[in-house]
Every structure is written in structure tokens, then in C-alpha cells.
Design a protein around this motif. Structure first.
Motif, PDB file in Angstrom:
ATOM      1  N   VAL A 157       4.930  -1.123   2.796  1.00  0.00           N
ATOM      2  CA  VAL A 157       4.120   0.160   2.299  1.00  0.00           C
ATOM      3  C   VAL A 157       5.361   0.998   1.812  1.00  0.00           C
ATOM      4  N   ASP A 158       4.819   1.940   0.749  1.00  0.00           N
ATOM      5  CA  ASP A 158       6.033   2.691   0.033  1.00  0.00           C
ATOM      6  C   ASP A 158       6.282   3.680   0.810  1.00  0.00           C
ATOM      7  N   ARG A 159       5.622   4.279   2.192  1.00  0.00           N
ATOM      8  CA  ARG A 159       6.092   5.320   2.794  1.00  0.00           C
ATOM      9  C   ARG A 159       5.608   5.189   4.208  1.00  0.00           C
ATOM     10  N   ALA A 160       6.597   4.888   4.981  1.00  0.00           N
ATOM     11  CA  ALA A 160       6.336   4.739   6.533  1.00  0.00           C
ATOM     12  C   ALA A 160       5.845   5.939   7.093  1.00  0.00           C
ATOM     13  N   TRP A 208       4.276   2.892  12.428  1.00  0.00           N
ATOM     14  CA  TRP A 208       4.283   1.664  11.294  1.00  0.00           C
ATOM     15  C   TRP A 208       5.636   1.052  11.845  1.00  0.00           C
ATOM     16  N   ASP A 209       5.173  -0.669  11.783  1.00  0.00           N
ATOM     17  CA  ASP A 209       6.269  -1.189  12.517  1.00  0.00           C
ATOM     18  C   ASP A 209       6.441  -2.495  11.479  1.00  0.00           C
ATOM     19  N   GLY A 210       6.103  -2.091  10.348  1.00  0.00           N
ATOM     20  CA  GLY A 210       6.190  -3.359   9.305  1.00  0.00           C
ATOM     21  C   GLY A 210       7.435  -2.880   8.178  1.00  0.00           C
ATOM     22  N   ALA A 211       7.309  -3.666   6.939  1.00  0.00           N
ATOM     23  CA  ALA A 211       8.217  -3.419   5.934  1.00  0.00           C
ATOM     24  C   ALA A 211       8.004  -2.115   5.197  1.00  0.00           C
ATOM     25  N   VAL A 212       9.184  -1.649   4.636  1.00  0.00           N
ATOM     26  CA  VAL A 212       8.908  -0.431   3.836  1.00  0.00           C
ATOM     27  C   VAL A 212       9.791  -0.944   2.435  1.00  0.00           C
ATOM     28  N   ALA A 222       0.651  -1.283  -0.163  1.00  0.00           N
ATOM     29  CA  ALA A 222       0.108  -0.017  -0.051  1.00  0.00           C
ATOM     30  C   ALA A 222       1.010   1.331  -0.102  1.00  0.00           C
TER      31      ALA A 222
END
Lengths: 155, 287
Positions: free
Chosen positions: B185-188, B192-196, B153
Motif C-alpha cells: 500500500v502507498d500509506r499504511a 496493516w502488517d504488510g509492505a508499504v 493499493a
């Protein structure tokens, strides 16, 4: 992991796969296994590039500090990723910080030793440059795609 | 002479009235509508199919069904505001009536995928067309191998169905400790504690049996092209890669030709197509 096990592991990894057995053996000897805790820095923005890393487990954030905005996350890297392609360029300084976001296991390879071997053995150097070029190409492609803002509102 | 009863002919061009039973605001520009048929039976569908939703006086658009195929009494669509008709749909309130034609088109190859590992890749508003397939996999979990949902996202605020994503982490799992749902996500932003990064970066670490893996993907076409390249690198055969394509669907029954993609009408032969069907057409302009 034993040196033989490590050699096998490297040969199975897409980055190292296909290197000569003597190169794999040398890299396995050079590799330093590290375990890092959440919040640790692998390196910080502005530091000299000393190592490159093969992430085995965990999640690492690449960040840049912006005054007033804090640490901006550029990208995360995880299992299987190679981090630190700039080691092939002597006297480079890190443009981002790498901070451990989930407990991470990785292998660190000393950049000066790798560059020295590449200078002495151009076959090894060329093979490594090809592999790092692929990493750089993939990062560039990912950056370009994110610039397209594909999930944004269609114009 | 015996007179036979006239067969019931359903005119695919004629919308049926459905009433909005529930409205859920998913994000700033995405809304989920639950619809109930005002007359006639519920609308049964296969995962991956779409309907034409008609806002009276505004216009008609194709929207993928995002609900559970085992619960057809509520027809569910998740809609992003991108134009006049979708904006009107997103502004509907409970009790409003819309016209529905369909369901139309092909569906995800979930029968063929039985016994396989399944990798689903969604980008942006691509998650809703995959949700019926996820429900199917959950209803028949034992019939499939490892299941992964990779979802990209723009920002954490744009993530759809966040509560379900958390639940699916456990319910789609094939083994304790497995993480079948992987989000980037494209932009943290915020905490947000996941992948970027790109959704394609989630493919390499997957544990799959490539020759027995089926991949389903929905998202912007550029994203799908790069997703296909990554899945091919993992050794998944071309014929096991399925995409949900989007073109300018108007009639939805293969008459008007607006959605033509090479030899295919996306409304009739798609939206779900196997990669070999579209490989030569995806990069051509003006098709």
C-alpha cells in the motif's frame, strides 16, 4: 556462509555486481551477518549512521515518530534491498527508524571502514557512489510516484 | 428454390437487458454488480474483455468483466465511482435493469502463456480486470509454472477482494510456503502488517524464469510504464509483457475513433495489448 560463498553472493547481487574481485573479497570480509527479531531496531531516528545493510530475508519498516500519531510507516524494505545509503555522507544522522517487522537476516557493513577505503581508493569509492546513487534515484522516483497518488480519484 | 433460414444477426450497438442479481460494496467507492440476462443466453467472455454498461437515462461506460469465465450465467463487474454513469451504476439496487453490450475487445494471452511463469501486476482498480485471468489460472493451475499476483493499493481500506487475496495465497501457490500474492500500500493505516511502497518494488525479489515468463498488468498508465521498466530489468522479453489499456471507449466496435491510440482502436484491438504494440505511443501526448 563461507567467505568465498559470501563473495559469490555479493557478486550475484545487483548492488555489488561488477566490483573488482579484491573489493568483493574485502566487503565479504567486512560483512557481518545479523539475524534480527520482530520489534528490534536496526537503528533509530537521530542516531549516527554507522552501517549500511543488505537485506537477505524478512521485512523492515522505515518509520518516523509523530507526536500524537505514533510511528508512521514511510516504506518497507525487503529481500535484496540495500538500506542506509546515507552512510556515504560522514556525520549523518538517521532521519528515520528502521524496525524489524518480520524476522530478518541481513548483512551489515561498517560505514567508517567503507568510507575510509573509498577515501584511499577512489576507484572503489566511485563505484560505490554510483551504486548508492542508483539506490537514491530509485527511492526518489518511488517517492515522486507516490506523491502523484496514482490510485486516487482522477481529478 | 429452397429458402434458407435468416442468420441471427446480433447488433453490437443494441444493449441487452440484464437484471442486477446481487450488489456487493467492496470499498467506500467500489461496488461489484452481478447481472443476469433477462432474455437470451448467458454472456460468454474471455478474461480481459469488457462490456458497455448502460444506465438508462444516464449513459453508457466501458467496464471490464471481473467474474469467472466458467460461470457466465452471472456477469460480474466491479465498478469504481468516478463520474455520473459509474456513480449511477454504484447506486443500483438488486432488481434494477441495465443495458449490456458486448463482450468486446481482446483478451489476456493465457493460451500462449501455458508452461510459463505468470506475473500479474495490478494497481488500484486494476485488480478486477485481472480477476477472470486469476480464475482461469486456478482452473488450469497445472498448466502454468510459478504464478504471482502483485497488487498495489492506496491504503489497506482500498484493497479489493481481501478474502479472495487470502485464499489465492494458497490456491495460486506452486509449492508449500510460496507467497504468490504480494500486496503493498502507498500509506499504511491501522494494523496493516504488510509492505508499504510502490507495487514495482515487489518485482525484484520474485523467483522466475525470465525467458519463460508472461506478465499481465493493469493500473494507471504511469504505474504500468514503471512496471514495464522493472520487468525488463528482470529480463522478461518485451513481447511477453501485456497491458490492459484504457482510453475513451464509446462505440466499442472500432467505428467512432474516440479510443484511438496510434494505429490501434483500444476498444477493438485492445484493451489487452502487447507492449511492443503500444511502446511508441504510451508516452505521446494527445493520442
Amino acid at each position: 556462509m563461507s567467505k568465498a560463498g559470501l563473495e559469490h553472493y555479493l557478486n550475484e547481487h545487483p548492488f555489488f555486481r561488477g566490483l573488482r574481485p579484491k573489493d568483493l573479497a574485502w566487503l565479504a570480509e567486512l560483512a557481518e551477518p545479523l539475524e534480527c527479531e520482530v520489534g528490534d531496531y536496526l537503528y533509530r531516528e537521530g542516531e549516527e549512521s554507522r552501517d549500511f545493510y543488505l537485506i537477505q530475508e524478512g521485512l523492515v519498516r522505515l518509520e518516523i515518530h509523530a507526536p500524537g500519531q505514533g510511528d508512521l510507516v514511510i516504506q518497507t524494505v525487503g529481500p535484496g534491498d540495500v538500506l542506509g545509503w546515507s552512510v556515504m555522507i560522514p556525520e549523518t544522522r538517521k532521519t528515520f527508524s528502521a524496525r524489524i517487522f518480520q524476522a530478518t537476516r541481513l548483512l551489515a557493513f561498517d560505514a567508517a571502514s567503507v568510507r575510509a577505503r573509498a577515501e584511499q581508493d577512489h576507484h572503489f569509492g566511485y563505484e560505490l557512489c554510483k551504486r548508492f546513487s542508483r539506490v537514491i534515484g530509485e527511492r526518489l522516483q518511488a517517492t515522486r510516484l507516490r506523491l502523484l497518488d496514482l490510485y486516487g480519484q482522477p481529478s | 428454390m429452397v429458402s434458407l433460414p435468416s442468420p441471427i444477426v446480433v447488433d453490437p450497438m443494441r444493449p441487452r437487458p440484464f437484471r442486477v442479481a446481487r450488489v456487493m460494496r467492496e470499498t467506500a467507492d467500489v461496488v461489484t454488480l452481478e447481472l443476469e440476462a433477462q432474455t437470451g443466453p448467458p454472456l460468454r467472455f474471455q478474461p480481459g474483455q469488457f462490456t458497455m454498461l448502460y444506465v438508462f437515462g444516464v449513459g453508457e461506460v466501458p467496464i471490464s468483466i471481473s467474474g469467472d469465465p466458467q460461470k457466465p450465467e452471472r456477469l460480474v463487474h466491479t465498478i469504481r465511482k468516478v463520474g455520473a454513469v459509474t456513480e449511477a451504476l454504484c447506486n443500483l439496487r438488486k432488481g434494477a435493469v441495465v443495458g449490456v453490450r458486448g463482450p468486446f475487445g481482446s483478451h489476456w494471452p493465457l493460451e500462449q502463456a501455458r508452461g510459463h511463469d505468470v506475473v500479474m501486476v495490478a494497481g488500484g482498480i486494476g485488480l478486477p480486470p485481472l480477476r477472470p485471468a486469476i480464475y482461469h489460472l486456478l482452473h488450469h493451475r497445472q498448466d502454468y509454472g510459478r504464478v504471482y499476483l502483485l497488487y498495489g493499493a492506496r491504503t489497506p481500506r482500498d484493497l479489493l477482494f481481501p478474502e479472495e487475496l487470502k485464499r489465492w495465497q494458497y490456491t495460486l501457490s506452486h509449492a508449500p510456503g510460496a507467497t504468490p500474492v504480494r500486496v503493498t500500500v502507498d500509506r499504511a493505516e491501522g494494523d496493516w502488517d504488510g509492505a508499504v511502497g510502490l507495487v514495482t518494488s515487489l518485482i525484484a525479489p520474485l523467483t522466475i524464469d525470465p525467458s519463460r515468463t508472461t506478465a499481465l498488468m493493469v493500473g494507471p498508465e504511469v504505474m504500468m510504464r514503471f512496471t514495464i521498466a522493472e520487468l525488463r530489468k528482470r529480463g522478461i522479453p518485451e513481447e511477453n509483457l501485456y497491458l490492459s489499456m484504457e482510453r475513451n471507449m464509446k462505440c466499442a466496435v472500432g467505428f467512432c475513433g474516440h479510443c484511438q491510440l496510434g494505429p490501434h482502436f483500444v476498444c477493438r484491438d485492445g484493451p489487452v495489448l502487447a507492449f511492443p504494440q503500444v511502446r511508441d505511443w504510451m508516452t505521446r501526448k494527445e493520442v
